[in-house]
Design an enzyme around this catalytic site. Structure first.
Site, mmCIF file in Angstrom:
data_model
loop_
_atom_site.group_PDB
_atom_site.id
_atom_site.type_symbol
_atom_site.label_atom_id
_atom_site.label_comp_id
_atom_site.label_asym_id
_atom_site.label_seq_id
_atom_site.Cartn_x
_atom_site.Cartn_y
_atom_site.Cartn_z
ATOM 1 N N ASP A 81 -1.344 4.103 -6.451
ATOM 2 C CA ASP A 81 0.078 4.030 -6.126
ATOM 3 C C ASP A 81 0.872 5.177 -6.743
ATOM 4 O O ASP A 81 1.929 5.526 -6.238
ATOM 5 C CB ASP A 81 0.650 2.692 -6.590
ATOM 6 C CG ASP A 81 0.228 1.553 -5.678
ATOM 7 O OD1 ASP A 81 1.007 1.208 -4.773
ATOM 8 O OD2 ASP A 81 -0.883 1.030 -5.849
ATOM 9 N N ASN A 90 -2.674 1.780 -10.267
ATOM 10 C CA ASN A 90 -3.145 1.052 -9.085
ATOM 11 C C ASN A 90 -2.987 -0.434 -9.381
ATOM 12 O O ASN A 90 -2.568 -0.845 -10.461
ATOM 13 C CB ASN A 90 -4.602 1.414 -8.775
ATOM 14 C CG ASN A 90 -5.031 0.946 -7.389
ATOM 15 O OD1 ASN A 90 -4.330 1.182 -6.411
ATOM 16 N ND2 ASN A 90 -6.158 0.286 -7.302
ATOM 17 N N LYS A 91 -3.312 -1.250 -8.399
ATOM 18 C CA LYS A 91 -3.144 -2.697 -8.534
ATOM 19 C C LYS A 91 -3.768 -3.208 -9.821
ATOM 20 O O LYS A 91 -4.836 -2.771 -10.213
ATOM 21 C CB LYS A 91 -3.763 -3.391 -7.314
ATOM 22 C CG LYS A 91 -3.719 -4.912 -7.349
ATOM 23 C CD LYS A 91 -2.319 -5.476 -7.532
ATOM 24 C CE LYS A 91 -1.363 -5.086 -6.442
ATOM 25 N NZ LYS A 91 -0.011 -5.644 -6.658
ATOM 26 N N GLY A 125 0.857 -1.177 0.000
ATOM 27 C CA GLY A 125 0.000 0.000 0.000
ATOM 28 C C GLY A 125 0.892 1.224 0.000
ATOM 29 O O GLY A 125 1.779 1.363 0.851
ATOM 30 N N ALA A 126 0.675 2.109 -0.973
ATOM 31 C CA ALA A 126 1.595 3.225 -1.179
ATOM 32 C C ALA A 126 1.849 4.060 0.088
ATOM 33 O O ALA A 126 3.009 4.319 0.431
ATOM 34 C CB ALA A 126 1.092 4.110 -2.316
#
EC number: 5.3.1.23
Length: 352
Positions: A241, A251-252, A45-46
């Site tokens: 992110d 993002n993921k 998680g950023a």
């Protein structure tokens, strides 16, 4: 569960690779141990990565100071440690941001303080980054709840991956919005994508929401379209992110697909992230580096082989959602509607 804790000059990191089956903490006393924990997603998680990196810089500074170097050598060696940390996860910009914050603090401190005093100031700086992250989560939650909860009717929300307390030092970004809505009685149901290949949605988001008694239903990633069509999804809320200067958002992996599906079903798509996740030095998403992970993460799942062991695999950890698919970016400074380069430039000029 607490994502991380700074105790007795050591960083305790919740090993998220073992959740939900086991709650185990890694005790990191050297910066290299934090780097390795970031690489294997023990901490992820950023925002959480950024906080962990800030403390890793303190560990590096203490280790370097023990050799009693002069100020020049201390700065050189600390910068080397920073570069080592920076390379652990190339997509998450909060990692780079936190390392740079600590390096800038060190350079300012060394101009008028001893090496030992600089180490103490770096520790204070890391603690401030952690406190600020928790406060940013609360503010993101309030802005997000104000944006999504205008109708004052309970919402059905879809989220992807984990942008919760386990990804930050506070209540989370996307899940911070959901938690705040829930506290106001405005959550009917949350649908959580499982999130291949490491199942952060299934393992982490589901665990967080169930522990907080927020109604959640787990779906596989390829069910999102049908859920949007049949379950009355009111909004999608995800984390980020890295966000480029034009609003393109990494993002993921799988987030881009969710955004496309949301557009097709007229579902508002929101990104929740602190200002530190914006990288205004890059013009658009094409410039965001995308990490590719171990191919065995796709060839097997939970130690069970799922395919031929010699098959070629493409395993990017992130994808990029174009800005024109994003209804709004929820930050601790407000909601940026329909982001593009001009809107973001104006937003940050006002906030700057």
């Amino acid at each position: 569960m607490k994502t991380l804790a700074w105790e007795h000059h050591a960083l305790q990191l919740l090993d998220q690779t073992r959740l939900p089956g086991e709650e185990r903490y890694l005790c990191c006393t050297r910066w290299q141990e934090v780097r390795d924990a970031i690489r294997i997603l023990a901490v992820r998680g950023a925002p959480a990565i950024g906080v962990a990196a800030a403390y890793a810089m303190v560990l590096a500074a203490r280790d370097i100071a023990a050799d009693e170097p002069d100020k020049t050598q201390f700065e050189i060696r600390l910068a080397e440690a920073g570069r080592g940390l920076d390379g652990a996860r190339p997509t998450a910009v909060n990692l780079h941001w936190a390392v740079q914050q600590q390096m800038n603090l060190a350079r300012r401190a060394l101009s008028s303080h001893t090496v030992a005093e600089t180490v103490e100031l770096l520790e204070q700086g890391a603690c401030t980054i952690e406190r600020d992250d928790a406060e940013m989560d609360r503010r993101i939650g309030r802005y997000g709840a104000g944006e999504l909860g205008k109708s004052r009717q309970p919402l059905t929300i879809l989220t992807h991956c984990n942008a919760g307390a386990l990804a930050t030092a506070g209540i989370g970004t996307a899940l911070g919005v959901i938690r705040t809505l829930h506290s106001q009685g405005l959550v009917r149901q949350v649908y959580a994508d499982e999130t291949r290949p490491l199942l952060q949605g299934a393992r982490l988001t589901v665990t967080e929401l169930m522990d907080d008694h927020i109604p959640v239903t787990l779906i596989t990633d390829n069910m999102a379209a049908w859920v949007m069509k049949t379950k009355g999804i009111d909004a999608v809320v995800v984390g980020a992110d890295r966000i480029a200067a034009n609003g393109d958002t990494a993002n993921k992996i799988g987030t881009y697909g969710v955004a496309v599906l949301a557009r097709a079903h007229n579902v508002p798509f929101y990104v929740a992230a602190p200002a530190s996740t914006f990288d205004l030095t890059i013009p658009d998403g094409a410039a965001i580096p995308i990490e590719e992970r171990n191919h065995d993460e796709v060839r097997s799942l939970g130690g069970i082989v799922a395919t031929r062991p010699d098959v070629d695999v493409f395993n990017p950890a992130f994808d990029v959602t174009p800005h024109d698919y994003i209804t709004g970016i929820i930050t601790e400074k407000g909601v940026i509607h329909h982001p593009d380069d001009a809107i973001l430039a104006t937003f940050f000029r006002k906030e700057g």
